[in-house]
Design an enzyme around this catalytic site. Sequence first.
Site, PDB file in Angstrom:
ATOM      1  N   LYS A 128      -3.768   3.505   9.220  1.00 62.75           N
ATOM      2  CA  LYS A 128      -2.781   2.414   9.109  1.00 62.75           C
ATOM      3  C   LYS A 128      -2.353   2.041  10.514  1.00 62.75           C
ATOM      4  CE  LYS A 128      -0.595   0.142   5.846  1.00 62.75           C
ATOM      5  NZ  LYS A 128      -1.019  -0.090   4.456  1.00 62.75           N
ATOM      6  N   ASP A 168      -1.223  -6.112   5.581  1.00 59.74           N
ATOM      7  CA  ASP A 168      -0.130  -5.410   4.883  1.00 59.74           C
ATOM      8  C   ASP A 168       1.092  -6.319   5.060  1.00 59.74           C
ATOM      9  OD1 ASP A 168       0.502  -2.605   3.572  1.00 59.74           O
ATOM     10  OD2 ASP A 168       2.175  -2.964   4.924  1.00 59.74           O
TER      11      ASP A 168
HETATM   12  P1  NDP Z   1       4.106  -9.470   2.290  1.00 62.04           P
HETATM   13  O1  NDP Z   1       4.461  -9.503   3.706  1.00 62.04           O
HETATM   14  O2  NDP Z   1       3.173 -10.488   1.729  1.00 62.04           O
HETATM   15  O3  NDP Z   1       5.420  -9.486   1.376  1.00 62.04           O
HETATM   16  C1  NDP Z   1       6.408  -8.536   1.526  1.00 62.04           C
HETATM   17  C2  NDP Z   1       7.526  -8.821   0.551  1.00 62.04           C
HETATM   18  O4  NDP Z   1       8.434  -7.735   0.560  1.00 62.04           O
HETATM   19  C3  NDP Z   1       8.326 -10.046   0.899  1.00 62.04           C
HETATM   20  O5  NDP Z   1       8.873 -10.597  -0.267  1.00 62.04           O
HETATM   21  C4  NDP Z   1       9.402  -9.454   1.803  1.00 62.04           C
HETATM   22  O6  NDP Z   1      10.588 -10.233   1.893  1.00 62.04           O
HETATM   23  C5  NDP Z   1       9.694  -8.150   1.090  1.00 62.04           C
HETATM   24  N1  NDP Z   1      10.171  -7.168   2.051  1.00 62.04           N
HETATM   25  C6  NDP Z   1       9.508  -6.699   3.147  1.00 62.04           C
HETATM   26  N2  NDP Z   1      10.252  -5.818   3.808  1.00 62.04           N
HETATM   27  C7  NDP Z   1      11.413  -5.719   3.124  1.00 62.04           C
HETATM   28  C8  NDP Z   1      12.575  -4.973   3.302  1.00 62.04           C
HETATM   29  N3  NDP Z   1      12.712  -4.132   4.338  1.00 62.04           N
HETATM   30  N4  NDP Z   1      13.575  -5.104   2.383  1.00 62.04           N
HETATM   31  C9  NDP Z   1      13.444  -5.965   1.336  1.00 62.04           C
HETATM   32  N5  NDP Z   1      12.347  -6.708   1.119  1.00 62.04           N
HETATM   33  C10 NDP Z   1      11.358  -6.582   1.993  1.00 62.04           C
HETATM   34  O7  NDP Z   1       3.527  -7.995   2.036  1.00 62.04           O
HETATM   35  P2  NDP Z   1       2.616  -7.457   0.850  1.00 62.04           P
HETATM   36  O8  NDP Z   1       2.946  -8.152  -0.420  1.00 62.04           O
HETATM   37  O9  NDP Z   1       1.227  -7.429   1.312  1.00 62.04           O
HETATM   38  O10 NDP Z   1       3.105  -5.934   0.769  1.00 62.04           O
HETATM   39  C11 NDP Z   1       4.152  -5.503  -0.098  1.00 62.04           C
HETATM   40  C12 NDP Z   1       4.024  -4.018  -0.332  1.00 62.04           C
HETATM   41  O11 NDP Z   1       2.759  -3.719  -0.925  1.00 62.04           O
HETATM   42  C13 NDP Z   1       4.105  -3.139   0.921  1.00 62.04           C
HETATM   43  O12 NDP Z   1       4.708  -1.917   0.569  1.00 62.04           O
HETATM   44  C14 NDP Z   1       2.630  -2.888   1.242  1.00 62.04           C
HETATM   45  O13 NDP Z   1       2.469  -1.721   1.995  1.00 62.04           O
HETATM   46  C15 NDP Z   1       2.072  -2.737  -0.146  1.00 62.04           C
HETATM   47  N6  NDP Z   1       0.646  -2.939  -0.305  1.00 62.04           N
HETATM   48  C16 NDP Z   1       0.032  -4.073   0.135  1.00 62.04           C
HETATM   49  C17 NDP Z   1      -1.317  -4.245  -0.069  1.00 62.04           C
HETATM   50  C18 NDP Z   1      -2.017  -5.500   0.298  1.00 62.04           C
HETATM   51  O14 NDP Z   1      -3.209  -5.614   0.011  1.00 62.04           O
HETATM   52  N7  NDP Z   1      -1.357  -6.478   0.891  1.00 62.04           N
HETATM   53  C19 NDP Z   1      -2.150  -3.203  -0.688  1.00 62.04           C
HETATM   54  C20 NDP Z   1      -1.390  -2.071  -1.180  1.00 62.04           C
HETATM   55  C21 NDP Z   1      -0.064  -1.959  -0.967  1.00 62.04           C
HETATM   56  P3  NDP Z   1      10.816 -11.163   3.188  1.00 62.04           P
HETATM   57  O15 NDP Z   1       9.908 -12.324   3.013  1.00 62.04           O
HETATM   58  O16 NDP Z   1      12.271 -11.496   3.130  1.00 62.04           O
HETATM   59  O17 NDP Z   1      10.471 -10.308   4.372  1.00 62.04           O
HETATM   60  O1  2IT Z   2      -1.677  -0.289   1.591  1.00 68.27           O
HETATM   61  C1  2IT Z   2      -2.811  -0.746   1.417  1.00 68.27           C
HETATM   62  O2  2IT Z   2      -3.651  -0.208   0.670  1.00 68.27           O
HETATM   63  C2  2IT Z   2      -3.175  -1.990   2.115  1.00 68.27           C
HETATM   64  N1  2IT Z   2      -2.330  -2.562   2.796  1.00 68.27           N
HETATM   65  C3  2IT Z   2      -4.567  -2.540   2.019  1.00 68.27           C
HETATM   66  C4  2IT Z   2      -5.464  -1.862   3.004  1.00 68.27           C
HETATM   67  C5  2IT Z   2      -6.849  -2.437   3.118  1.00 68.27           C
HETATM   68  O3  2IT Z   2      -7.562  -1.914   3.973  1.00 68.27           O
HETATM   69  O4  2IT Z   2      -7.225  -3.345   2.398  1.00 68.27           O
END
Ligand code: NDP
Ligand code: 2IT
Length: 447
Positions: A128, A168
């Site tokens: 990561k 992420d």
């Molecule tokens: P994005 O940046 O697309 O969206 C993040 C969302 O979470 C936004 O709505 C954001 O609000 C909110 N957020 C972020 N930080 C905070 C905080 N400190 N407090 C409250 N709300 C918060 O990210 P993703 O959707 O990609 O990721 C979301 C989660 O999923 C994370 O935990 C990530 O690690 C996990 N994840 C992502 C994957 C991926 O493929 N993208 C795969 C597996 C897991 P705001 O816009 O106000 O910041």
């Molecule tokens: O937390 C996760 O699994 C991710 N942000 C996706 C990682 C990836 O390599 O697609």
Amino acid sequence: MTEKLNLDCFMQEVKAKNPNEPEFHQAVQEVAEDIIPFVNEHPHYNQAAILKRMIEPDRIVSFRVSWEDDNGNIQVNRGYRVQYNSAIGPYKGGLRFHPSVNQSILKFLGFEQVFKNSLTTLPMGGGKGGSDFDPKGKSDREVMRFCQSFMTELHKHIGPNRDVPAGDIGVGAREIGYLFGQYKRLENEFNGTMTGKSLEFGGSLIRTEATGYGTVYFVDLMLQHRGDSVKDKTVVISGSGNVAQYAAEKVIQLGGKVVTMSDSGGFIHDPDGIDADKLAYIIDLKTVRRGRIKEYAEKYGCEYHAGKKPWSIPCDIALPCATQNELDVEDAKVLVSNGVIAVAEGANMPTYIDAIHVFHDNKIIYAPGKASNAGGVAVSGLEMSQNSLRISWNREELDQRLKEIMKAIHDQCLKYGKENGYVDYVKGANIAGFVKVANAMLAYGVV
Ligand code: NDP
Ligand code: 2IT
């Protein structure tokens, strides 16, 4: 005779050796609660000190990222890549750009990624990275200059057979484009070093949707195991970013009703349900206009709860899809008393450990992120395969593969987590994820 491990002593040592890293301690504790009893019953793992070796990252790279903002001021951020474990494949995991990013958060994410990637059935190690850079309020040009500076250091440490980053929090299609563009320029090579790329330059269909879709496929599998399904269920979702958007889309497609979404400002509550048109508005709001979820409440005339999380809204299914530690023990009690049936993590470690215990004690179906959100990295693995083969699979084929992978993860959770009719998905995922990596490490000897 090898000594048995004791959870308290083990955690004391972890905390002493990794001071001021509370998120990392939490992620290790959650795994150790299941793995210590397991390795004590299988002493060959203890003899080889596998758990102790698995909690130590292979290496951490940390570097300065200097860049110039639109006003000509010089800005300095810190960049990282935590290369956690490559026993079963190249390091693989996302990059996070958020002001909260520090070594503790990236170590917890890298550690979780090792187990998650193992569960996908694909040959990927765990890593990561990211930076404390905040893309919010920055112009596209500022984001571009930051990404170029970040990659100017990172490119030395990554490669298609070494380490393959993706997105992420705060790293979406725009950032991946800038990062990959700079990687390609510096290496003078077009390869599959990054995933989550746009379709024009080697990206995979379904990658954008994969984490959210996979999470809901996993919920449906858990419910099917109990003779139920997502259809007609009321669903509370936190977040409104990539994962939340496509979790919502899949819930709607499967006949469920999504009543909340949120961002760091608060949550909207739409009791009529967020339908496909309203979701299209949210996707445009968040990915194109980069606005606030509050605007949804103004447009559709529903409630907005500033500074609050959505867990007080009665629901059948709760999907935390925003960030770590967004669901605490009090939230868990409220969800249980409101009759929640299933909770599945789209985010990484959104649930505090004592809140997980509340779900377990009340026999709520609960899926940890390393199982339920693995669809994203799984399709990243499929993007790597397509890049190596120089082909592109079609949408139906990729969706089918995603479903099969989520089913394989569910089966592994049942194998190690089913006891007296209740499935402990945390235990199942931890042990199944551990065994594959541990056996590879045993085969390598002491390295
Ligand atoms: P994005 O940046 O697309 O969206 C993040 C969302 O979470 C936004 O709505 C954001 O609000 C909110 N957020 C972020 N930080 C905070 C905080 N400190 N407090 C409250 N709300 C918060 O990210 P993703 O959707 O990609 O990721 C979301 C989660 O999923 C994370 O935990 C990530 O690690 C996990 N994840 C992502 C994957 C991926 O493929 N993208 C795969 C597996 C897991 P705001 O816009 O106000 O910041
Ligand atoms: O937390 C996760 O699994 C991710 N942000 C996706 C990682 C990836 O390599 O697609």
